[in-house]
Scaffold this motif. Structure first.
Motif, PDB file in Angstrom:
ATOM      1  N   SER A  15     -26.192  -6.260 -53.795  1.00 46.12           N
ATOM      2  CA  SER A  15     -25.359  -5.906 -52.561  1.00 46.12           C
ATOM      3  C   SER A  15     -25.850  -6.895 -51.439  1.00 46.12           C
ATOM      4  O   SER A  15     -25.094  -7.528 -50.833  1.00 46.12           O
ATOM      5  CB  SER A  15     -24.985  -4.573 -52.243  1.00 46.12           C
ATOM      6  OG  SER A  15     -24.154  -4.589 -51.196  1.00 46.12           O
ATOM      7  N   SER A  16     -27.126  -6.628 -51.279  1.00 42.02           N
ATOM      8  CA  SER A  16     -27.965  -7.456 -50.252  1.00 42.02           C
ATOM      9  C   SER A  16     -27.748  -8.918 -50.289  1.00 42.02           C
ATOM     10  O   SER A  16     -27.523  -9.565 -49.469  1.00 42.02           O
ATOM     11  CB  SER A  16     -29.375  -7.002 -50.045  1.00 42.02           C
ATOM     12  OG  SER A  16     -30.017  -7.485 -49.201  1.00 42.02           O
ATOM     13  N   TYR A  17     -28.000  -9.354 -51.586  1.00 42.46           N
ATOM     14  CA  TYR A  17     -28.039 -10.832 -51.808  1.00 42.46           C
ATOM     15  C   TYR A  17     -26.474 -11.269 -51.741  1.00 42.46           C
ATOM     16  O   TYR A  17     -26.519 -12.353 -51.095  1.00 42.46           O
ATOM     17  CB  TYR A  17     -28.361 -11.076 -53.368  1.00 42.46           C
ATOM     18  CG  TYR A  17     -29.978 -10.728 -53.617  1.00 42.46           C
ATOM     19  CD1 TYR A  17     -30.769 -10.746 -52.428  1.00 42.46           C
ATOM     20  CD2 TYR A  17     -30.368 -10.527 -55.033  1.00 42.46           C
ATOM     21  CE1 TYR A  17     -31.991 -10.558 -52.803  1.00 42.46           C
ATOM     22  CE2 TYR A  17     -31.611 -10.345 -55.152  1.00 42.46           C
ATOM     23  CZ  TYR A  17     -32.424 -10.406 -54.164  1.00 42.46           C
ATOM     24  OH  TYR A  17     -33.835 -10.269 -54.378  1.00 42.46           O
ATOM     25  N   ALA A  18     -25.704 -10.514 -52.230  1.00 42.14           N
ATOM     26  CA  ALA A  18     -24.129 -11.082 -51.901  1.00 42.14           C
ATOM     27  C   ALA A  18     -23.764 -11.036 -50.482  1.00 42.14           C
ATOM     28  O   ALA A  18     -23.215 -12.038 -50.220  1.00 42.14           O
ATOM     29  CB  ALA A  18     -23.324  -9.787 -52.730  1.00 42.14           C
ATOM     30  N   SER A  19     -24.346 -10.107 -49.722  1.00 40.54           N
ATOM     31  CA  SER A  19     -24.156 -10.433 -48.362  1.00 40.54           C
ATOM     32  C   SER A  19     -24.552 -11.389 -47.612  1.00 40.54           C
ATOM     33  O   SER A  19     -23.968 -11.982 -46.774  1.00 40.54           O
ATOM     34  CB  SER A  19     -24.551  -9.067 -47.722  1.00 40.54           C
ATOM     35  OG  SER A  19     -25.811  -8.860 -47.399  1.00 40.54           O
TER      36      SER A  19
END
Length: 292
Positions: A15-19
């Motif tokens: 999720s952090s990478y996607a954001s």
């Protein structure tokens, strides 16, 4: 329990990478659109400039051979884009059609002059240069009078200067916003690994060794975001070219290449700088400061 925690951590990490990727893609897409506007603003401005016509009215005494010689000389001038010769008979027909009656029947003679409509290259369509050209033409024995729309040229020049100024201001504003947004996303991503950073530091790893994988990973995310931004920009270019073909976006390969390279270089520089300072901040923190 451990598997559940690991799965939660992996989901959180993804999720952090996607954001980060989404933030980078959106910002680079906005930069790309703005860059496209800046690149094409000159072409659009030149298009309007080159629509301005300077009319040269010729003396009745000069022969057709002299007119042809004069036309050939004009074509060789550095300021000439296009010229069109309009005979006095053609001008009379056009004027009669515009007013709806044949005025020559009342006058008996044609008072109009043979003329040349001179379209200048964009660099010469300024109040100063057109004034100089007018004075130069008025000294020519072949020319009876010179006419062009002075207020239009002055207003066009002012508007182009005003638009160029505000485009530069907006570009600078978006550049600052883009750096802040991408920097914030990367900092949040690194924040979740601050304890790993400190642990590696405590066992003797150098700052450069700790920083390298974070920079490499951020650059990879940056290039993924840039790739997504380029795909979005490709759709924009395609649809703009469909609706405004006069801009010839798809034919301007060099501008599109420069734009794509600019987006990739921006992704590299912004992610590298942001990651460097973000990791540097956590490397300089004391252990007890990691909890705040």
């Amino acid at each position: 329990m451990t598997n559940s925690f690991d799965s939660f951590q992996k989901r959180r990490l993804r999720s952090s990478y996607a954001s980060v990727i989404i933030s980078i893609a959106i910002v680079l897409f906005m930069i790309g659109v703005l860059g496209l506007i800046l690149l094409k603003s000159t072409k659009v401005a030149n298009h309007f400039k080159e629509e301005v016509v300077m009319s040269l009215y010729l003396n009745d005494e000069i022969s057709e051979a002299q007119i042809e010689t004069f036309r050939e000389e004009l074509l060789k001038k550095p300021y000439t884009k296009e010229i069109y010769f309009i005979s006095k008979d053609e001008a009379a027909k056009t004027y009669s059609r515009d007013i709806g009656e044949d005025y020559l029947q009342f006058l008996g003679t044609n008072p109009l002059k043979n003329g040349i409509d001179l379209y200048l290259k964009a660099d010469f369509v300024t109040p100063e240069k057109m004034q100089e050209l007018q004075q130069e033409f008025q000294k020519n024995a072949f020319i009876f009078d010179v006419s062009y729309h002075k207020p239009l040229v002055e207003q066009l020049t002012k508007n182009i200067q005003r638009i160029s100024f505000w485009l530069l201001i907006i570009s600078g504003f978006f550049a600052v916003i883009s750096i802040i947004l991408i920097n914030s996303s990367i900092r949040l991503s690194i924040y979740s690994k601050r304890f790993n950073i400190k642990t590696m530091q405590m066992v003797g790893a150098t700052k450069r060794f700790i920083r390298r994988p974070f920079i490499w990973q951020s650059m990879q995310l940056g290039f993924v975001g840039a790739f997504i931004a380029l795909i979005g920009l490709a759709f924009v270019v395609y649809y703009v070219d469909e609706y405004i073909p006069s801009l010839e976006l798809l034919k301007d390969y060099f501008s599109l290449l420069y734009l794509a390279l600019g987006i990739l270089v921006s992704a590299f520089i912004i992610t590298w700088v942001s990651t460097y300072f973000a990791t540097q901040r956590f490397l300089n923190l004391q252990t007890n400061e990691l909890y705040y």
